[in-house]
Design a protein around this motif. Sequence first.
Motif, PDB file in Angstrom:
ATOM      1  N   CYS A   2      43.295  48.177  44.176  1.00 10.63           N
ATOM      2  CA  CYS A   2      43.240  46.830  44.746  1.00 10.63           C
ATOM      3  C   CYS A   2      42.021  46.070  44.218  1.00 10.63           C
ATOM      4  O   CYS A   2      41.037  46.668  43.797  1.00 10.63           O
ATOM      5  N   ILE A   4      39.369  42.470  44.938  1.00  8.29           N
ATOM      6  CA  ILE A   4      38.918  41.468  45.905  1.00  8.29           C
ATOM      7  C   ILE A   4      38.199  40.346  45.169  1.00  8.29           C
ATOM      8  O   ILE A   4      37.391  40.616  44.274  1.00  8.29           O
ATOM      9  N   TYR A  29      48.368  46.356  39.865  1.00  4.70           N
ATOM     10  CA  TYR A  29      48.607  45.867  41.223  1.00  4.70           C
ATOM     11  C   TYR A  29      50.095  45.639  41.373  1.00  4.70           C
ATOM     12  O   TYR A  29      50.834  45.627  40.391  1.00  4.70           O
ATOM     13  N   SER A  32      50.029  40.239  45.473  1.00  7.77           N
ATOM     14  CA  SER A  32      48.745  39.542  45.570  1.00  7.77           C
ATOM     15  C   SER A  32      48.822  38.501  46.681  1.00  7.77           C
ATOM     16  O   SER A  32      49.923  38.222  47.195  1.00  7.77           O
ATOM     17  N   HIS A  71      43.243  38.617  46.912  1.00  7.42           N
ATOM     18  CA  HIS A  71      43.386  40.067  46.789  1.00  7.42           C
ATOM     19  C   HIS A  71      44.552  40.440  45.898  1.00  7.42           C
ATOM     20  O   HIS A  71      45.593  39.788  45.918  1.00  7.42           O
ATOM     21  N   ARG A  73      46.903  43.828  45.441  1.00  8.21           N
ATOM     22  CA  ARG A  73      47.126  45.090  46.169  1.00  8.21           C
ATOM     23  C   ARG A  73      47.809  46.106  45.272  1.00  8.21           C
ATOM     24  O   ARG A  73      48.737  45.769  44.530  1.00  8.21           O
ATOM     25  N   HIS A  86      48.031  41.604  51.066  1.00 11.10           N
ATOM     26  CA  HIS A  86      46.861  41.043  51.769  1.00 11.10           C
ATOM     27  C   HIS A  86      46.770  39.553  51.433  1.00 11.10           C
ATOM     28  O   HIS A  86      47.276  39.160  50.394  1.00 11.10           O
ATOM     29  N   ILE A  98      41.076  40.928  53.784  1.00  7.92           N
ATOM     30  CA  ILE A  98      41.479  41.628  52.561  1.00  7.92           C
ATOM     31  C   ILE A  98      40.673  42.915  52.516  1.00  7.92           C
ATOM     32  O   ILE A  98      39.529  42.977  52.975  1.00  7.92           O
ATOM     33  N   HIS A  99      41.270  43.961  51.942  1.00  9.82           N
ATOM     34  CA  HIS A  99      40.651  45.285  52.056  1.00  9.82           C
ATOM     35  C   HIS A  99      41.000  46.149  50.859  1.00  9.82           C
ATOM     36  O   HIS A  99      42.156  46.237  50.460  1.00  9.82           O
ATOM     37  N   ASN A 100      40.004  46.792  50.291  1.00  9.67           N
ATOM     38  CA  ASN A 100      40.221  47.878  49.326  1.00  9.67           C
ATOM     39  C   ASN A 100      39.792  49.166  50.011  1.00  9.67           C
ATOM     40  O   ASN A 100      38.791  49.174  50.733  1.00  9.67           O
ATOM     41  N   SER A 191      35.262  42.831  43.985  1.00  9.47           N
ATOM     42  CA  SER A 191      35.215  44.291  43.926  1.00  9.47           C
ATOM     43  C   SER A 191      34.818  44.754  42.526  1.00  9.47           C
ATOM     44  O   SER A 191      34.625  45.941  42.301  1.00  9.47           O
TER      45      SER A 191
END
Length: 608
Positions: A2, A4, A29, A32, A71, A73, A86, A98-100, A191
């Motif tokens: 992922c 960010i 990915y 998105s 993001h 994903r 996300h 949003i998260h990794n 990220s």
Amino acid sequence: MCGIVCYLGRRDALPILVEGLRRLEYRGYDSSGLALFSNGQIRSVRAVGKIQSLELLLKDNPPAGNCGIAHTRWATHGEPSVENAHPHPDCRAHIHVIHNGIIENFQSLRSELELKGHRFTSETDTEVLAHLVEECFEGRLEDAVMKALRRVSGAFGIGVICQDDPGKIVVARRGSPLILGIGDGEIFAASDVTALVTHTRQVVYLQDDDLAVLTDDSYRISNLQDQPIRRDHHTVDWDVAAAEKQGFAHFMLKEIHEQPETVRNALRGRLDKREATAKLGGLEPVREALGRMDHLIIVSCGTSYYAGLLGRYVIESLTDIAVEVDLASEFRYRRLNLRPDTVVLAVSQSGETADTLAAVREAKRKGNLVLGLVNVVGSSIARETGAGVYNHAGPEIGVASTKAFLSQVTVLYLLALLLARRQRMSYGEGERFIEELTAIPAKLEAILAQEARIQQIASRFAEYRNFLYVGRKLNYPIALEGALKLKEVSYAHAEGYAAGEMKHGPIALIDEQFPSVCLAPRDSTYRKMLSNVQEIKARRGPVISVGTEGDPELAQLSDAYLGVPACDELFTPLLTAIPLQLLAYHIALLRGCEIDQPRNLAKSVTVE
Ligand code: M6R
């Protein structure tokens, strides 16, 4: 993996976020999305597939605003879909996250939040964060995020915005990279520096458990207890192409170096130290069938086949289960002896290999339970197998598989532990197994630190045209895999053999022009391997040996010697594989080969 990107400044956020996502495309990915403040409201847009699909959705009515999060994903929990993409909203769509990374305790948090009335709309672990922040929100977003993160275990790099606390982005990390980019009157978070370097080269690398609040052109970093922290500014001097590879010359080299983290990711949340066993959530639905299993057939191709061969030694040595390993391409030609309690396990990085998929379908036709060990979430094999385990290795871009192999093998060790603890393995043996496995990443780091030596060895041997790779028992599959790596990337001819087979034919090849790579760690086959080395030397064959560090006997016999840290015999293959990957890489480099995309090869072989 992922990606960010976050932006807060005076410029229009949308093109900056989309460009940032494009720069992260190389990581791989499957969907998105982005969310940004536009006229006092947050607008969120998510799409499956390429970033172009997201742009199409934004084309007619692009949100205007100068603060947003975006993001890409790469699915880990739940298939690629709009709902799983996300940013994830809370119940009222006021908070967007949003998260990794992976939230290990998401299941218990989700149950708790559902009981409190939170409505979930995705299958992801991430969504739990949005609802947890909502639950903790009392007016200041950073307070809510801190409170939420104190309850979370696992890895995260996150970006959060909230309609009720506007003009602010809260970011935080633990175990997943997150970098702030400091611009002129604007601030970024990403990220990966790749998403930042076209805008600024001034960056701040956040550390584990750092939380940063971005407001206008300033930021404040604290820990999760709200104590302020100072972090230095750094200047990035990479160009964009180098940044994608994080400073490594090739993806293959980057992926080799990622392996300590790969093993940690494959183990994350899957070791139950209290019960001295493994927890593989994806196998819970077939728990009973696994308990009855007395026969396992592993099907796979190429490197994944060698991972399966190693898995056989490990599972057979710890359980009463008979294990066969079949090349997926040969599976359908056999008159299979599938008993009712035979389980078939398909191992595939891509999850799209045509032969492996055909073997899955053949086994299903016979009515047997078919499981998958797959890296790409939502791939065909992942979908068509009844249950399974994901590697969590992240996208592998180099055609030659390195980190995916190690993660497959790590998961097979976990499977062996799980099965063995239900059979004869004692509690103490389970504890020792877990200790050995968790010590592997640090040992891998020590091996990677010897790269310069491997480079020297490669320069002595780069011009040879033929190589023999030999090993015994657990290191026999590693000899096969080492030979495959060399031929794939350097185009040198390399054969992998069980060392005991040498006298039955291949020894005829040995002369001063035919080097052998001998895997001889100090294990139960050590003396026999030393005899093999002596036999090769007696025929003037040059020897590169990989053994246990501090082995003068082996070092003296060999033309080149490399030591890996000592460990229990069962775990040596997790270490000996690495010098062979580096040797193949450096020989290929010296021979001027196309390392990441070797001729005639494809990353995913979707034809039979
Ligand atoms: O995606 P899969 O694991 O099913 O792929 C199987 C083989 O095609 C693959 O391992 C191939 O051998 C690699 N190029 C090895 O480096």
